[in-house]
Design a protein around this motif. Structure first.
Motif, mmCIF file in Angstrom:
data_model
loop_
_atom_site.group_PDB
_atom_site.id
_atom_site.type_symbol
_atom_site.label_atom_id
_atom_site.label_comp_id
_atom_site.label_asym_id
_atom_site.label_seq_id
_atom_site.Cartn_x
_atom_site.Cartn_y
_atom_site.Cartn_z
ATOM 1 N N THR A 1 -1.125 -37.241 36.472
ATOM 2 C CA THR A 1 -2.119 -38.270 36.725
ATOM 3 C C THR A 1 -1.754 -39.404 35.644
ATOM 4 N N ARG A 2 -1.763 -40.627 36.076
ATOM 5 C CA ARG A 2 -1.215 -41.617 35.482
ATOM 6 C C ARG A 2 -2.443 -42.547 34.815
ATOM 7 N N MET A 3 -2.106 -43.009 33.540
ATOM 8 C CA MET A 3 -3.217 -43.790 33.170
ATOM 9 C C MET A 3 -3.503 -44.908 34.066
ATOM 10 N N PRO A 4 -4.948 -45.191 34.214
ATOM 11 C CA PRO A 4 -5.299 -46.217 35.063
ATOM 12 C C PRO A 4 -4.826 -47.585 34.367
ATOM 13 N N MET B 1 -6.342 -50.386 31.200
ATOM 14 C CA MET B 1 -6.608 -49.926 29.995
ATOM 15 C C MET B 1 -6.809 -50.805 28.953
ATOM 16 N N GLU B 2 -5.859 -51.833 29.010
ATOM 17 C CA GLU B 2 -6.080 -52.553 27.479
ATOM 18 C C GLU B 2 -7.163 -53.558 27.719
ATOM 19 N N VAL C 1 -1.208 -50.897 23.362
ATOM 20 C CA VAL C 1 -1.906 -50.107 24.483
ATOM 21 C C VAL C 1 -0.988 -49.824 25.581
ATOM 22 N N HIS D 1 -2.839 -40.870 26.900
ATOM 23 C CA HIS D 1 -3.813 -40.426 28.277
ATOM 24 C C HIS D 1 -3.340 -39.145 28.637
ATOM 25 N N LEU E 1 -5.647 -35.923 28.747
ATOM 26 C CA LEU E 1 -5.800 -35.239 29.914
ATOM 27 C C LEU E 1 -5.687 -33.714 29.755
#
Lengths: 115, 176
Positions: free
Chosen positions: A20-23, A26-27, B21, B29, B33
């Motif tokens: 699952t990718r980071m949404p 995010m920043e 970030v 992440h 996760l």
């Protein structure tokens, strides 16, 4: 099963777990949290100041009250060495009480004497 | 690059924070996760990790670890702390598997391994992730988890043995 084969299997399994990718954005979320935490830190400082004030000021006030209470206790104890002001009245009152007691003692002595 | 990040983060420059970030976010992440096992919690905790990093960047010591390892150490502490004292109701760990893309020609043993990994301790999942996903050195794994290198090596050996036993049992059942 060979170690290499098992390691490769584990590598694939772990990779699948993180698929699952980071949404996006995010920043922006981090920035929002970071700024809101700054405000909270001011609130935190204010609350610490309030606690310090409560720790230092309240005991002082209560000490003063205790001091007054002890003065009252001193005032209430019958004493003929009270010197000034409104305490004079108390001295007189105590004197009357004392003189009344003395009178009753004399009366009692007189009755016994007559008998 | 990491030196630029450190200087910029210490100066609290917004553009450097954003770049930081974007650079390390996906790794953090993925790590969270894997440890937490829930995508929604992972999003929230990832943001928390960066906020903590921004606030603690003055304490970062380049002699002890790389910036990425330091960040993963914060991530590990945040994830484990969240699992001990969840602020939000945590979702079931299997959601991760549902979220992930599944390939039809995938080895069925991977699914079995994933279920077995879900049953591990969060620290053990973290260790597996660092070793198999990050390809981290043992010294970095030890620093991230806050243990000695010897302890990390022993744990890794035990986890592998445990998972291997599970896979071989499952293989035996399938053959029967």
């Amino acid at each position: 099963m060979e170690n290499n084969e098992f390691d490769e299997l584990l590598r694939k399994a772990v990779a699948k777990r993180c698929n699952t990718r980071m949404p996006a954005g995010m920043e922006a979320r981090v920035r929002q949290k970071f700024n809101s935490r700054r405000h909270i830190s001011w609130g935190w400082i204010a609350s610490v100041a309030a606690v310090i004030a409560a720790v230092i000021v309240v005991p002082n006030v209560s000490n003063q009250n205790n001091h007054l209470d002890s003065n009252k206790r001193q005032v209430n104890t019958p004493s003929f060495f009270v010197e000034a002001g409104d305490k004079t009245e108390l001295r007189l009152e105590n004197s009357f009480v004392a003189s009344g007691q003395l009178r009753s003692n004399i009366d009692e002595f007189y009755i016994k004497y007559q008998q | 690059m990491s030196q630029e990040f450190i200087i910029g983060l210490r100066a609290k420059k917004p553009e450097i924070q954003t770049a930081f970030v974007n650079e390390y976010g996906p790794r953090v992440h993925a790590f969270i996760l894997d440890v937490v096992g829930n995508a929604c919690d992972a999003d929230e905790l990832t943001a928390d990790v960066f906020v903590k990093a921004f606030n603690a960047v003055d304490k970062y010591d380049a002699a002890k670890s790389s910036l990425a390892t330091w960040l993963l150490r914060i991530a590990h502490n945040v994830a484990v702390s969240h699992l001990r004292h969840p602020k939000l109701p945590t979702g079931p760990i299997d959601q991760t598997i549902e979220c992930a893309e599944t390939e039809s020609d995938e080895d069925p043993r991977i699914e079995i391994l994933n279920r077995a990994i879900n049953l591990l301790d969060p620290n053990e999942r973290a260790l597996l992730h660092l070793h198999y996903f990050e390809n981290a050195r043992l010294s970095d794994i030890a620093y991230t988890l806050g243990v000695t290198e010897g302890a990390a090596a022993v744990r890794l050996h035990r986890i592998r043995a445990k998972l291997k036993t599970i896979i071989e049992k499952e293989n035996g059942k399938q053959r029967i």
